[in-house]
Scaffold this motif. Sequence first.
Motif, mmCIF file in Angstrom:
data_model
loop_
_atom_site.group_PDB
_atom_site.id
_atom_site.type_symbol
_atom_site.label_atom_id
_atom_site.label_comp_id
_atom_site.label_asym_id
_atom_site.label_seq_id
_atom_site.Cartn_x
_atom_site.Cartn_y
_atom_site.Cartn_z
ATOM 1 N N ALA A 480 0.845 -1.206 0.000
ATOM 2 C CA ALA A 480 0.000 0.000 0.000
ATOM 3 C C ALA A 480 0.874 1.247 0.000
ATOM 4 O O ALA A 480 0.537 2.263 -0.626
ATOM 5 N N GLY A 484 -0.221 2.125 -3.414
ATOM 6 C CA GLY A 484 -1.563 2.572 -3.038
ATOM 7 C C GLY A 484 -1.933 3.960 -3.539
ATOM 8 O O GLY A 484 -1.084 4.853 -3.641
ATOM 9 N N GLU A 502 -4.245 3.139 -0.302
ATOM 10 C CA GLU A 502 -5.009 1.904 -0.376
ATOM 11 C C GLU A 502 -4.592 1.086 -1.583
ATOM 12 O O GLU A 502 -4.465 1.605 -2.694
ATOM 13 N N TYR A 503 -4.386 -0.216 -1.344
ATOM 14 C CA TYR A 503 -3.989 -1.098 -2.438
ATOM 15 C C TYR A 503 -4.458 -2.523 -2.133
ATOM 16 O O TYR A 503 -4.126 -3.072 -1.081
ATOM 17 N N ARG A 507 -4.958 -1.044 3.695
ATOM 18 C CA ARG A 507 -5.051 0.406 3.827
ATOM 19 C C ARG A 507 -4.120 0.932 4.897
ATOM 20 O O ARG A 507 -3.965 0.326 5.957
#
Length: 561
Positions: A480, A484, A502-503, A507
Amino acid sequence: MRTEWYKNAVVYQIYPLSFCDANDDGYGDIEGIISKLDYIRDLGVTAIWFSPLYKSPDYDYGYDIADYKAIDEKFGAMEDFDRLLNECHKRDLKVIMDMALNHTSIEHPWFREAVSSPDSPYRDYYIIRKGKREGDELLPPSNWESTFTGSAWERIGDSDDFYLHLFCIEQADLNWENPKVREEVVDILNFWLKKGVDGFRFDVFNMYSKVYPIQDDDDIKPFQKGAKYYVDGPRMHEFLKEMNEKAMSHYDCYTVGESYHPSSRDAKEYIKEENRELDSIFNFDHLNSDNIGGKKFFKKKFDLKEFKRGLFDPQHDSFGEGWNTLVLENHDNQRSVSRFGISTLFHRYEAATMLATITYMGFGIPYIYMGQEIGMTNCHFHNIDEMKDPVSHMVYKLMCSYHMPKRLAFSFIRFGARDHARVPMQWDDSVNAGFNKGHEPWQCMNPNYKKINVKKDLESDKSIYRYFQKVLKIKKENDAAIYGEVKEYDKDSTRVVAYSREYEGKRLFIVGNFLNRKTLYILPRWVREGKILLDNYEDISIKEGVLDLKPYQAVIFEVNK
Ligand code: GLC
């Protein structure tokens, strides 16, 4: 053959003149750098960018190159460089070379040839034009100004010809329209790539292409006349594509461009993956949040909202298009803990670690400038003679020429001087901070070196270096943190920086207090179930979702969906 190693890279910048002077002649050198490679690797970086090591008369301290294929004697010989490269690679450290190709030194053989005769084949390597005769007066070919003050044109001897220099008089702009110049550039790049270097940092690259024919800039503005004719010029993208195709694309090479206020449209084009121009560019707008209009010497009250815009806009713009970079300091800027309204007297550790957290957890490659990892501060210069940067002197002179009292002029210079970052690295509390064995350094020491140095930092319970190790580990290993998307929270807050990354269901939430006093922060609901990955204080107080942030406290939360 091309990998994407740069996407989770962390780069450490060395300004060789001031890093470590092994032969005690007052100038840092390659031997000194080699002796510190373990220290750099252990910090958790994966690449080193070396400010210029090439032969240079040092009018602009290495950014005026007299031979692109030779190491300056001060630093060592080519064999020393080869050893440095090898020692870096042994430690899995990539090597990024600085390439100042907008201009050469006036001591470069091309320039010497060019001015030796109007018929020289090298004449067309530079931008040389006839001045304008007005009565008895000979005026420069246009009203363009050097970014370092004064006319951008310098007369060649007593002829009617002038050459263009967008920086110092001793840095003559190359004529990129000339295909021979571009061939030379490709040849230089391939010379270093063949040796095995892993990347390039292109100095002020978006000035290579100028608008022709050269004309006056009639806009009414106080600074930088001509910029619209030489920034993001018409052939920029073509030149970059050509360099890439003929040199970089044949190697596993990463590039970062130092751009000079690019338009947002061009900035995006330079780094778009499919364009095959550059991999990344630097963004410095956030570093102008405590000065007026990007003019380094003119202080204004720090504006956190402006800082956030400058830091995050490029992250949003580049996401999904190319790669970004994250910078707090370099050899052209003040020390980060000594600006942005920060009070370092009691909270140097907290401020340095908070800045690193909120900056480096963003989208892009962290760039760390030598000494930043121990929270080195600005230097308390006493007078202009202690400063070596030609820009400090030029601007000081200009201010005095307008009858500004000397002390006032000096106070402006002391605020924004590039010299702050160029004093020798502080290794320990021995003579000259362990930079060397006692020979007077080329640039004065920061008198605070007994208090702030590597040895002391590493021995301290509050070691900035050790905190950097932790934050960089997360940065390199957490998907992330690498890939992200960034979402900002409370953009309008003048107290905190907060955002998420976020990925694929992972998060992160990052929050940092920019105040030297406590502040309350209401955590978004989804963060409340998260675990704390990193905190620059030993304790953290959260009551019913409200975080009681201490001065310059920064926290990273991790939440898995
Ligand atoms: C870049 C360098 C700076 C240099 C200038 C001219 O901005 O970072 O140090 O003075 O280009 O080469």
